[in-house]
Motif scaffolding. Sequence first.
Motif, short mmCIF file in Angstrom:
data_model
loop_
_atom_site.label_atom_id
_atom_site.label_comp_id
_atom_site.label_asym_id
_atom_site.label_seq_id
_atom_site.Cartn_x
_atom_site.Cartn_y
_atom_site.Cartn_z
N GLN A 93 0.82 -1.23 0.00
CA GLN A 93 0.00 0.00 0.00
C GLN A 93 0.85 1.27 0.00
O GLN A 93 0.59 2.22 -0.71
CB GLN A 93 -0.92 -0.01 1.23
N ASP A 94 1.94 1.24 0.80
CA ASP A 94 2.75 2.46 0.93
C ASP A 94 4.03 2.38 0.09
O ASP A 94 4.98 3.08 0.35
CB ASP A 94 3.11 2.69 2.40
N SER A 95 4.02 1.49 -0.86
CA SER A 95 5.15 1.24 -1.78
C SER A 95 6.34 0.56 -1.10
O SER A 95 7.03 -0.21 -1.73
CB SER A 95 5.60 2.51 -2.53
N GLY A 147 2.27 8.67 -6.31
CA GLY A 147 1.99 7.88 -7.51
C GLY A 147 3.26 7.35 -8.14
O GLY A 147 3.33 6.19 -8.57
N GLU A 148 4.29 8.19 -8.16
CA GLU A 148 5.58 7.76 -8.73
C GLU A 148 6.19 6.63 -7.90
O GLU A 148 6.75 5.68 -8.44
CB GLU A 148 6.54 8.95 -8.80
N ARG A 149 6.08 6.77 -6.59
CA ARG A 149 6.63 5.72 -5.71
C ARG A 149 5.94 4.38 -5.98
O ARG A 149 6.57 3.33 -6.00
CB ARG A 149 6.46 6.11 -4.24
N GLN A 150 4.63 4.46 -6.20
CA GLN A 150 3.90 3.22 -6.43
C GLN A 150 4.29 2.60 -7.78
O GLN A 150 4.36 1.38 -7.92
CB GLN A 150 2.39 3.51 -6.36
N ARG A 151 4.60 3.46 -8.75
CA ARG A 151 5.09 2.94 -10.04
C ARG A 151 6.43 2.22 -9.86
O ARG A 151 6.68 1.18 -10.46
CB ARG A 151 5.27 4.10 -11.04
N VAL A 152 7.28 2.82 -9.02
CA VAL A 152 8.57 2.19 -8.75
C VAL A 152 8.35 0.83 -8.07
O VAL A 152 9.02 -0.16 -8.41
CB VAL A 152 9.45 3.10 -7.85
N ALA A 153 7.39 0.79 -7.16
CA ALA A 153 7.10 -0.47 -6.46
C ALA A 153 6.62 -1.53 -7.46
O ALA A 153 6.96 -2.71 -7.34
CB ALA A 153 6.05 -0.23 -5.38
N LEU A 166 1.21 -9.93 -6.26
CA LEU A 166 0.27 -9.74 -5.15
C LEU A 166 0.34 -8.27 -4.73
O LEU A 166 1.41 -7.80 -4.34
CB LEU A 166 0.64 -10.64 -3.98
N ALA A 167 -0.77 -7.59 -4.84
CA ALA A 167 -0.78 -6.15 -4.51
C ALA A 167 -1.80 -5.90 -3.41
O ALA A 167 -2.98 -6.25 -3.57
CB ALA A 167 -1.11 -5.34 -5.76
N ASP A 168 -1.32 -5.35 -2.32
CA ASP A 168 -2.20 -5.11 -1.17
C ASP A 168 -2.55 -3.63 -1.12
O ASP A 168 -1.73 -2.80 -0.72
CB ASP A 168 -1.47 -5.55 0.10
N GLU A 169 -3.76 -3.31 -1.52
CA GLU A 169 -4.24 -1.91 -1.53
C GLU A 169 -3.22 -0.98 -2.20
O GLU A 169 -2.79 0.02 -1.60
CB GLU A 169 -4.52 -1.41 -0.11
N PRO A 170 -2.81 -1.25 -3.41
CA PRO A 170 -1.74 -0.44 -4.02
C PRO A 170 -2.17 0.99 -4.30
O PRO A 170 -1.32 1.85 -4.52
CB PRO A 170 -1.46 -1.18 -5.34
N THR A 171 -3.49 1.24 -4.26
CA THR A 171 -3.95 2.60 -4.54
C THR A 171 -4.48 3.27 -3.27
O THR A 171 -4.99 4.37 -3.32
CB THR A 171 -5.08 2.58 -5.59
N VAL B 295 10.22 -6.14 4.21
CA VAL B 295 10.08 -5.92 2.76
C VAL B 295 11.14 -6.71 2.00
O VAL B 295 10.85 -7.35 0.98
CB VAL B 295 10.19 -4.41 2.43
N MET B 296 12.37 -6.69 2.53
CA MET B 296 13.45 -7.43 1.85
C MET B 296 13.11 -8.92 1.81
O MET B 296 13.36 -9.59 0.81
CB MET B 296 14.77 -7.21 2.58
N LYS B 297 12.55 -9.42 2.91
CA LYS B 297 12.16 -10.84 2.89
C LYS B 297 11.06 -11.08 1.86
O LYS B 297 11.07 -12.09 1.16
CB LYS B 297 11.67 -11.27 4.28
N ALA B 298 10.14 -10.11 1.77
CA ALA B 298 9.05 -10.26 0.81
C ALA B 298 9.57 -10.28 -0.63
O ALA B 298 9.01 -10.96 -1.48
CB ALA B 298 8.04 -9.13 0.99
#
Lengths: 227, 395
Positions: A93-95, A147-153, A166-171, B295-298
């Motif tokens: 969620q928070d990248s 938004g940019e951070r989430q793109r990086v994620a 697997l994306a947990d609440e990405p937005t 996160v690194m583990k993930a």
Amino acid sequence: MPPVVETQRLTKSYPLAAETVEALKGISLSVQAGEMVALVGSSGSGKTTLLNLLGCLDRPTDGVIRLGGAEVQNLPERELADVRRKQIGFVFQDSALIPTLTVLENVGLPLTFGAGPLSQADIPARMLEMVGLPDKAKRYPAQLSGGERQRVAIARALVHRPALILADEPTGNLDSDNGRKIFALLRELVAKHRLCALVATHNEELSGLADRKIHLRDGVLVNGAGG
Amino acid sequence: MQAIPGHLRLATADLRRRPLRTSLCVLGVALSTTLLLGTVCLHSGYVHALDSTIERMGYQVLVTAKGCPYEAASLVMRGGSIPMYIDETTFDTILQDPDVQEATRLFMQGMEAGDANRLMVFMGVDDHFRKLKPWMTLQRGDWFSAGESQGEAILGYNAANTLGLNIGDHLPVGPTHRPVAIRGVFDRSGTQDDGMIFLPLTFAQELFDRQGKLTGVGVRLKSLDKVQPFLEKIFALPSVQAVTMTQFRSTVVEFVATSRILLLLSALVASLIGALGVLNAMTMSVSERLREFGVMKAVGASGRDLFGLTLLETGCLGFLGAVLGILMTSVGGWLFEAALRRIVPFVPPGRLVAIDATSVAGALIAALLLALLAGVYPASRAARVRPAVILRQTA
């Protein structure tokens, strides 16, 4: 071709004070390659618990998880780490980017731990290009917008070409416009690379962009099990 | 720019995130390394300098007036006034001994230089002195011109430089400030002789009103086997005593070794404090980054990866601290020597803190091992992170 991910009677309970909380109660589902599934449900419905189990970050109390046809629920920790690094990409969620690494290094992080060939050092840059941030490679996460951070994620989740995203609440931390863009980007990448994605969200509008919706309520699958 | 961060990059990235904490931690390791390396190198340097000084004394036995022979020996070695005297006839007795190969009469007096709080050390010597110390060659000028009674002086190498005198110049000496002509200047010998002003023996005795008296006799025996019988003969003489340079060395080395144990204990305590500093800093650092480890583990890191990564980080702290400590020892060694020369009664010339490759390697390995040992707990904590729990708690 077996489903990318499949579960049977998946159960997860937590001890909480003197009681035991059943977060998931016998979930059975399956998702195919090229399919984007929205995991919908209110807070506490079990979405994150399900994603953690599918992502081998946690172990089920009971039931079966198959990734690419192979059972993983009883694998030792070292092999679970191997499954994570080769088959799964996470978007949080928070990248959850590492603040001391540059954007490019964050994208390449899974490769540090052997998730892909170190010889292909150009992949992180190509991933950044794919998510539309080729000019931000040298920046640090704090210098980017949400938004940019989430793109990086997303680029980091895809860098080692996993079969399952697997994306947990990405937005969850984005405004509606940026949320739509991120969701659309995920949709586009899943289709383009024939990935399989499970995206947890409580946004009904965004979930409509997925191929299929799975509804969870109090740890029980209401509909959309697929298979 | 590296697209895939290496383990070293990951480890050092966090050290840079908290510069103050990292600096303090490195400084702690550096101080303990300095103390440890300084103690080890001080001992070996001191003993080496002492051996070198004793070897260049030219004699194995020093005969002095009754009193503390070690005090007399240290005064002879460092230069200064010896307030007790023996009769010159003792020298004739010693020289006639069949076990004696060579001996020299010594008459040493120190007095403050008129222009500063500087001690001028005068040594009255005779021709035997040159026979005992053949390496004391003249850089320029000549030996005393006519016997031992002339008002002439030969300067040690450092004394000539300090006083700024050359052949033919005159120097006022003694309580009456009698001018003596500079006859020659010795080559550098690397011993206390470099700082002395040599006078003809008889002239020096007259100058300080001690005619027929000596502060000591330096004796070289034909064989080291003769030391014990010779000492027994000397102790039979009235009002004199003898100390061998070996005895003197043993006593000084024993004293230094005792001090070294105390210093080593301090160094070990400092090392323990340095290691606790690393443990504290790394435990805090890991606690602050549990989510990052999750996160690194993930994204694929195993527990072993995170253990190694954290241990590498503590290794970096240990390495940086050790390098800084070695630099601090090199620089601080000079300051420490200067302070030691002011405080301790006898300090041999030459480098006391002698840093060698083996000691440096030892200090580096010790600092690294201590840091790694201190890193085991935080590393195992990082390795045990359960990503599902951590990510849920910190979401």
